[in-house]
Scaffold this motif. Structure first.
Motif, PDB file in Angstrom:
ATOM      1  N   LEU A   1      35.396  44.952  47.289  1.00  9.02           N
ATOM      2  CA  LEU A   1      34.821  43.697  46.806  1.00  9.02           C
ATOM      3  C   LEU A   1      34.000  43.931  45.542  1.00  9.02           C
ATOM      4  O   LEU A   1      34.081  43.169  44.578  1.00  9.02           O
ATOM      5  N   LEU A   2      33.228  45.007  45.526  1.00  4.17           N
ATOM      6  CA  LEU A   2      32.368  45.300  44.380  1.00  4.17           C
ATOM      7  C   LEU A   2      33.164  45.715  43.148  1.00  4.17           C
ATOM      8  O   LEU A   2      32.718  45.519  42.015  1.00  4.17           O
ATOM      9  N   TRP A   3      34.347  46.274  43.362  1.00  2.99           N
ATOM     10  CA  TRP A   3      35.134  46.772  42.238  1.00  2.99           C
ATOM     11  C   TRP A   3      36.067  45.709  41.650  1.00  2.99           C
ATOM     12  O   TRP A   3      36.458  45.786  40.488  1.00  2.99           O
ATOM     13  N   SER A   4      36.413  44.694  42.435  1.00  2.00           N
ATOM     14  CA  SER A   4      37.387  43.699  41.977  1.00  2.00           C
ATOM     15  C   SER A   4      36.776  42.783  40.913  1.00  2.00           C
ATOM     16  O   SER A   4      35.582  42.479  40.938  1.00  2.00           O
ATOM     17  N   ASP A   5      37.613  42.369  39.967  1.00  2.71           N
ATOM     18  CA  ASP A   5      37.223  41.394  38.921  1.00  2.71           C
ATOM     19  C   ASP A   5      35.958  41.837  38.187  1.00  2.71           C
ATOM     20  O   ASP A   5      35.025  41.060  37.991  1.00  2.71           O
TER      21      ASP A   5
END
Length: 410
Positions: free
Chosen positions: A214-218
């Protein structure tokens, strides 16, 4: 192996202590059969999570003190008294479970300060204590920059530690623990002082893969001329050092930046006054307390975490920021010092308050002006979290400790 876990704080979808309890249980359950002692008010969220993700090797056992004692939980010192009494209260339940099941090991997981006892040490079962924190102290002359309330709280904490080290039940816990895990070298020294014979340093912090993804996406890309966003996230307490970050921002002379302060607490009013006095109102934004999901989004949207905490035992926000590919500016002290490396951020030696503010300002200027360095540190930061700080790795470490402790006792 049949393991009794004490996890006063244990809730899904939470960070900090509740997250430590929940993630320890869910990941260690892949290796062992667990019975988990936790608070009754954690039951609704736990049972809701178990409906979609059952844990067949885990039995949760809920206990709370009588309702008349709830008033103890008001305030920081009160909750420690409540927790002390809660530990005493679970002993009849723990003894009954031991008679029925016959545990191979007891593991005390959350609300673990080295100056608080673990009464489960009274069971005739090997004890793994920790990771234990609380041995970190505010360095140097930094007390001078605290508010009156902050100085009073520091004095109270120091007194609690002094009394705790002399509590016979704390000494008993230290003597009976087969292995104690200290979050930092400072806490390890304290464990040695109270009589622990076998201890190792091990951070309590880790992330699960879902949070890391989640932290790495987008991830946002900084456009030419766009503001660099600094972030401070946590309870607004005197020892979190946000006042140092504000002083550093003023001294840096930076203008095309934004500083987001996420969290609430008794120091907010003072920090808002400092912001106005320093002429930073156009750059500093107080976001208040956010949900965990909202807080993680703020981490994703920033470029640098500024976390000059003065006595953190762990620091999940450093780990979360690193997982998002953000470099960290912190003090070379306590828990953050063992998480952040020179390749993943800038660590400031806390010699004295004025010098620390100067060094924080230099670090903020450096990471504002050097895009390549900021990106490189962010990449190294994420790689370090993936390699060293996943809950899967943490569970394997606990598994190895369980084997070592039980083999030693046999």
């Amino acid at each position: 192996m049949k393991v009794l876990i004490s996890a006063y704080a244990c809730e899904p979808e939470k960070g900090s202590e509740p997250g430590v309890g929940w993630n320890t249980v869910t990941h260690v359950a892949e290796h062992h059969q667990l019975w988990v002692l936790t608070r009754a008010n954690n039951r609704p969220s736990i049972e809701l999570a178990l409906k979609s993700n059952p844990l067949p090797t885990v039995t949760f056992v809920y206990y709370d003190l009588p309702k008349w004692s709830v008033w103890w939980k008001r305030g920081g010192s009160g909750i420690q008294v409540y927790y002390y009494l809660w530990q005493i209260g679970i002993m009849p339940l723990a003894r009954r479970l031991q008679q029925e099941i016959g545990f191979d090991l007891v593991h005390h997981v959350t609300f673990v300060r080295y100056w608080n006892p673990c009464f489960l040490a009274l069971l005739p079962v090997p004890l793994l204590w920790g990771p234990v924190g609380g041995g970190e102290s505010t360095p140097g002359d930094f007390h001078n920059g605290f508010s009156l309330r902050g100085r009073t709280m520091e004095a109270g904490r120091n007194m609690a530690r002094w009394l705790g080290e002399r509590d016979p039940f704390v000494r008993m816990t230290a003597a009976k623990s087969r292995l104690s895990l200290a979050t930092t070298p400072q806490t390890a020294a304290c464990l040695d002082r109270i009589g622990c014979k076998n201890y190792e340093v091990m951070s309590q912090c880790a992330l699960n893969l879902e949070e890391m993804n989640l932290l790495w996406s987008d991830r946002p890309v900084l456009a030419q001329g766009e503001r660099v966003i600094f972030l401070s996230l946590g309870n607004l307490l005197h020892w979190k050092g946000v006042h140092l970050a504000l002083s550093a921002l003023k001294q840096s002379g930076l203008r095309n930046v934004e500083f987001l302060i996420v969290g609430s607490g008794p120091e907010r009013g003072r920090l808002e006054e400092l912001t106005q006095r320093f002429g930073l109102t156009g750059m500093v934004v107080f976001c208040g307390r956010l949900s965990r999901r909202e807080a993680l989004q703020k981490i994703k949207s920033c470029h640098v975490l500024v976390h000059p905490s003065l006595h953190d035992s762990g620091s999940f926000v450093c780990l979360e920021s690193m997982a998002a590919g953000k470099p960290v500016i912190c003090l070379n002290h306590g828990g953050p010092s063992s998480i952040v490396t020179p390749e993943t951020g800038i660590k400031i030696v806390p010699t004295d308050e004025l010098q620390t503010i100067k060094d924080l300002a230099k670090a903020m200027v450096c990471l504002t002006k050097n895009n390549a360095l900021r990106e490189r540190m962010g990449q190294h930061a994420r790689s370090r979290v993936i390699k060293e700080f996943t809950w899967e790795r943490k569970a394997e470490q606990f598994h190895q400790h369980y084997l070592a402790v039980t083999q030693t006792s046999s």
